[in-house]
Design a protein around this motif. Structure first.
Motif, mmCIF file in Angstrom:
data_model
loop_
_atom_site.group_PDB
_atom_site.id
_atom_site.type_symbol
_atom_site.label_atom_id
_atom_site.label_comp_id
_atom_site.label_asym_id
_atom_site.label_seq_id
_atom_site.Cartn_x
_atom_site.Cartn_y
_atom_site.Cartn_z
ATOM 1 N N LEU A 209 -5.448 11.278 -3.020
ATOM 2 C CA LEU A 209 -5.615 9.828 -2.959
ATOM 3 C C LEU A 209 -4.440 9.159 -2.278
ATOM 4 O O LEU A 209 -4.613 8.138 -1.599
ATOM 5 C CB LEU A 209 -5.795 9.263 -4.366
ATOM 6 N N ILE B 260 -7.630 -0.134 7.774
ATOM 7 C CA ILE B 260 -8.037 -1.481 7.374
ATOM 8 C C ILE B 260 -7.012 -2.519 7.826
ATOM 9 O O ILE B 260 -7.350 -3.579 8.343
ATOM 10 C CB ILE B 260 -8.262 -1.517 5.852
ATOM 11 N N PHE C 246 0.821 -1.201 0.000
ATOM 12 C CA PHE C 246 0.000 0.000 0.000
ATOM 13 C C PHE C 246 0.859 1.258 0.000
ATOM 14 O O PHE C 246 0.517 2.251 -0.648
ATOM 15 C CB PHE C 246 -0.946 0.007 1.207
ATOM 16 N N VAL D 82 -6.541 5.395 5.152
ATOM 17 C CA VAL D 82 -7.627 4.415 5.195
ATOM 18 C C VAL D 82 -7.090 2.990 5.125
ATOM 19 O O VAL D 82 -7.418 2.151 5.966
ATOM 20 C CB VAL D 82 -8.636 4.687 4.065
ATOM 21 N N TYR D 83 -6.241 2.710 4.118
ATOM 22 C CA TYR D 83 -5.805 1.326 3.950
ATOM 23 C C TYR D 83 -4.748 0.933 4.974
ATOM 24 O O TYR D 83 -4.952 0.055 5.796
ATOM 25 C CB TYR D 83 -5.278 1.108 2.536
ATOM 26 N N VAL E 215 -5.153 9.610 1.417
ATOM 27 C CA VAL E 215 -6.309 8.797 1.815
ATOM 28 C C VAL E 215 -5.944 7.319 1.791
ATOM 29 O O VAL E 215 -6.366 6.545 2.662
ATOM 30 C CB VAL E 215 -7.512 9.111 0.905
ATOM 31 N N ASN E 216 -5.126 6.915 0.809
ATOM 32 C CA ASN E 216 -4.722 5.509 0.735
ATOM 33 C C ASN E 216 -3.933 5.111 1.974
ATOM 34 O O ASN E 216 -4.165 4.040 2.548
ATOM 35 C CB ASN E 216 -3.885 5.302 -0.522
#
Lengths: 167, 111
Positions: free
Chosen positions: A54, A66, A39, A61-62, A57-58
């Protein structure tokens, strides 16, 4: 070879190597850690393409949310000590073969496609990925999907609670 | 960068995810491979967005071309976050019932 190309090849090699290591690791915790490396490499690609929103956010979030959830579940059900039983060797063989065939189809279909012939992706410049432009479009044209996604989150939250609760 | 390189990279990542789904038995690893496939699609969407933007700039037609693709990526991330929360709840419930996350034990519908 310019610095962009060096970065592109480095990040691509890092992403592919870590993705393969996700599959090869015996310990699920190591798989999660390698997936976090994937990631970060993909976020580096986003930065290289000047999609700054992005990229952040990547990571948040990831890699932040996650993957922590994955690690939490692995710790919770105590998988990190148990050795996983291996798939049948023929199943592995045919899995790799079918994945390779799929890759072959993708590559050969896209290599001669008319729409992408001689096109390049703009690196390092272009302000389409900045948060100002994305935010304007998101809250003007995509306001309704944005609100619907909040309902999706609410239903996912209710679903997770209902499934996870001890009956 | 030529767009073909990005297509090849995203295809490789996607196929690694497919191979992982087919060859591993741990449900959590399978789930992680699905995340990998989602990210390959995201990377390709962003690359296509910048490709469209470069074309539009060269033709001086539409200066906001490519914004939609990046918003699609944003919505894919939103849906993936919701999916992960429900999916991990299902895995935890499965572990509580059969004390394993091995997908080969989940064959009760077969007989």
């Amino acid at each position: 070879m310019s610095i962009d190309e060096i970065l592109f090849w480095f990040l691509s090699a890092l992403a592919l190597f870590s993705a393969i290591m996700v599959l090869l690791s015996k310990n699920p915790v190591h798989s999660v850690l390698w997936l976090i490396v994937v990631f970060f490499a993909i976020s580096g690609h986003y930065l290289l393409l000047n999609a700054q929103f992005l990229a952040i956010v990547n990571i948040i979030v990831y890699a932040g949310a996650i993957m922590v959830l994955f690690l939490f579940v692995i710790m919770l059900i105590n998988l990190n000590t148990e050795t996983e039983r291996q798939q049948n060797i023929w199943m592995k063989f045919f899995g790799v073969i079918s994945g390779g065939l799929l890759l072959w189809i993708f590559i050969s279909a896209s290599r001669s496609a008319y729409d992408v012939a001689n096109k390049t992706a703009m690196l390092k410049e272009g302000d389409v990925g900045l948060i100002q432009n994305l935010g304007k479009v998101l809250f003007n044209e995509y306001a309704l999907p944005f609100e619907i996604s909040s309902i999706l989150f609410l239903s996912a939250m209710v679903g997770a609670v209902v499934i996870g609760k001890k009956d | 960068m030529p767009i073909q390189y990005y297509i090849a990279l995203a295809s490789c990542l996607f196929c690694i995810g497919v191979v992982g789904v087919l060859t591993r038995r741990n449900a959590i690893i399978i789930f992680m491979c699905i995340e990998l496939m989602l990210n390959a699609a995201n990377l390709l969407l962003v690359a296509f967005s910048k490709m469209e933007y470069a074309t539009a700039i060269a033709n001086k037609t539409n200066l906001t071309a490519g914004t939609d693709a990046q918003l699609f990526v944003f919505f894919i991330m939103v849906v993936a976050a919701a999916e992960v929360s429900v999916g991990l709840a299902i895995i935890v419930m499965m572990y509580r019932n059969i004390h394993s996350v091995d997908v080969n034990f989940l064959n009760r519908l077969k007989h």
